[in-house]
Design an enzyme around this catalytic site. Structure first.
Site, PDB file in Angstrom:
ATOM      1  N   CYS A  92      -0.552   2.804   4.455  1.00  0.00           N
ATOM      2  CA  CYS A  92      -1.338   4.020   4.199  1.00  0.00           C
ATOM      3  C   CYS A  92      -1.866   4.105   2.767  1.00  0.00           C
ATOM      4  O   CYS A  92      -2.754   4.915   2.490  1.00  0.00           O
ATOM      5  CB  CYS A  92      -0.511   5.269   4.507  1.00  0.00           C
ATOM      6  SG  CYS A  92      -0.077   5.436   6.246  1.00  0.00           S
ATOM      7  N   HIS A 367      -6.324  11.310   8.919  1.00  0.00           N
ATOM      8  CA  HIS A 367      -5.823  10.241   8.052  1.00  0.00           C
ATOM      9  C   HIS A 367      -6.264   8.880   8.595  1.00  0.00           C
ATOM     10  O   HIS A 367      -5.551   8.243   9.363  1.00  0.00           O
ATOM     11  CB  HIS A 367      -4.290  10.347   8.014  1.00  0.00           C
ATOM     12  CG  HIS A 367      -3.569   9.274   7.271  1.00  0.00           C
ATOM     13  ND1 HIS A 367      -4.142   8.490   6.285  1.00  0.00           N
ATOM     14  CD2 HIS A 367      -2.265   8.856   7.365  1.00  0.00           C
ATOM     15  CE1 HIS A 367      -3.233   7.644   5.811  1.00  0.00           C
ATOM     16  NE2 HIS A 367      -2.100   7.843   6.462  1.00  0.00           N
ATOM     17  N   CYS A 397       2.478   8.402   0.507  1.00  0.00           N
ATOM     18  CA  CYS A 397       3.657   7.697   1.000  1.00  0.00           C
ATOM     19  C   CYS A 397       3.186   6.487   1.798  1.00  0.00           C
ATOM     20  O   CYS A 397       2.063   6.455   2.299  1.00  0.00           O
ATOM     21  CB  CYS A 397       4.526   8.614   1.852  1.00  0.00           C
ATOM     22  SG  CYS A 397       3.706   9.302   3.306  1.00  0.00           S
ATOM     23  N   GLY A 399       4.407   3.100   4.531  1.00  0.00           N
ATOM     24  CA  GLY A 399       5.367   2.495   5.429  1.00  0.00           C
ATOM     25  C   GLY A 399       6.197   1.417   4.749  1.00  0.00           C
ATOM     26  O   GLY A 399       5.772   0.796   3.782  1.00  0.00           O
TER      27      GLY A 399
END
Length: 413
Positions: A92, A367, A397, A399
């Site tokens: 992300c 997103h 944040c 993964g």
């Protein structure tokens, strides 16, 4: 060290990431191409053949997003063949990582002019499809790309479970999460009505002549009362498979409190965003206008089961590198992967509510995984200019237990 400046930041509208979404029939390479071809229109003296590289984030690099979508995006734009491109994947954080890579090249003196950003067509390349076929039972192994030793050693769980671990560990309630989500929808609705995104949205013209020029995901009707009636999406699979795994890492919790569902997590959408970055030399050579300066950047690693706590450590590192404090930052763009994430960051860093995601975030707007970081940075630049404020911090944040953050400063000229 040379300075790296943001001179432009644009994006597509964000459309629902399913077969009914208005961008589902647009190839992701074409989403990129439309943005690339807009840059010389907005920056009249820009000579695209002088661009040193095009760097794009993309998470699910299969199907239409396979190979090197950055290079193919350049080709789809019919840019000069001399302009190269490469693709990055920090999950992300990929779009912001691409921007940070570009800034680092410019700061080092290696490059003078770079386009960076990201793209994700979540309707055409389903999230997780790069991990192969998954079921509830093998999802942890699938997230380790077929390596059960990693999955078992780190007790890997889906991100929704990780978000629920954060909520449990840091006492974030379902009511808080739904109130935050409702606020995101309200702020996004106000921003849209006030045309705050119009400066940066580049309409997509489809092959049938249809124009897509508005964000499709926001829904102002999703107020607190509506959101509070939505089920906790990860409760069933958690209690069936993953809670026991998570509690191996966090036995002190006793039980996972599942609070996240479709209304207080980020929307699945298609979209892309790019940022044009330049050195002082390139600004003068191409008659560009400096809008913001890249002040500092940071990435961090975190415990992989809880996974999503990285924005705190990455933000602290970026602030330290910039010589700034939390209170110096005028605007915070904290990606709303799940409501617990920005709430956790706010509590840990003591950030005033009125400085966080002032135009809504990914819960309301969606997103598009690989593109979000670049889109958030562009949103921050626009809002700094609108408010005549000075500093913004963009953080996501990531993964696998990572975080990324970038501090920018508005400049005039």
């Amino acid at each position: 060290m040379a300075e790296a400046y943001v001179v432009d930041a644009i994006r597509t509208p964000r459309a629902r990431g399913n077969k009914r979404g208005s961008l589902a029939d647009v190839h992701p390479q074409e989403l990129v191409a439309g943005l690339l071809n807009e840059l010389p229109k907005r920056n009249k003296d820009l000579k695209v053949e002088k661009i040193n590289d095009v760097i794009l984030g993309c998470v699910t690099q299969v199907g239409d997003q396979a190979a090197c979508i950055a290079r193919y995006g350049v080709m789809a734009a019919h840019w000069p063949q001399e302009v190269p491109g490469y693709t990055v994947n920090r999950f992300c954080g990929s779009g912001l990582q691409a921007v940070n890579d570009a800034a680092a090249y410019i700061q080092s003196g290696a490059f003078d002019l770079v386009v960076a950003g990201g793209v994700e067509s979540m309707s055409r390349c389903k999230m997780g499809s790069d991990a192969g076929e998954t079921t509830e039972e093998n999802m942890g192994t699938a997230m380790s790309i077929g390596n059960p030793k990693i999955a078992a050693h780190y007790n890997l769980v889906p991100q929704g479970i990780s978000a629920d671990i954060i909520a449990t560990k840091y006492n974030i309630t379902r009511e808080e999460a739904d109130q935050f989500a409702a606020s995101s929808q309200k702020k996004a609705d106000e921003a849209i009505k006030d045309n705050r995104f119009a400066k940066s949205i580049v309409p997509v013209k489809k092959d049938d002549g249809t124009i897509v020029d508005k964000d499709e995901y926001p829904n102002a009707k999703w107020d607190f009362a509506y959101l509070s009636r939505m089920p906790a999406l990860f409760k069933g699979v958690g209690e069936k498979v993953f809670d026991a795994m998570a509690l191996k890492t966090y036995p002190e919790l006793g039980k996972i409190n599942h609070i996240h569902g479709g209304g207080n997590a980020s929307g699945v959408v298609d979209g892309a965003g790019v940022v044009l970055l330049a050195s002082e030399k390139a600004v003068k050579e191409h008659g560009l206008k400096k809008r913001a300066r890249i002040v500092s950047m940071a990435v961090s690693g975190e415990e992989p089961t809880i996974m999503l706590t990285g924005p705190v450590s990455a933000s602290k590192l970026a602030l330290e590198k910039a010589g700034l404090k939390v209170e110096d930052i005028d605007l915070w763009e904290i990606n709303e992967a799940f409501a617990a994430v920005p709430l956790y960051v706010q509590k840990q860093l003591n950030i005033p509510t009125e400085k966080i995601n002032v135009n809504g975030g990914s819960i309301a707007l969606g997103h598009p995984l690989g593109g979000t970081g670049a889109i958030l940075l562009g949103t921050a630049v626009d809002e700094l200019e609108r408010r005549k404020a000075r500093y913004a911090l963009i953080t996501l944040c990531i993964g696998g237990g990572m975080g990324i953050a970038t501090v920018i400063e508005r400049v005039d000229g």
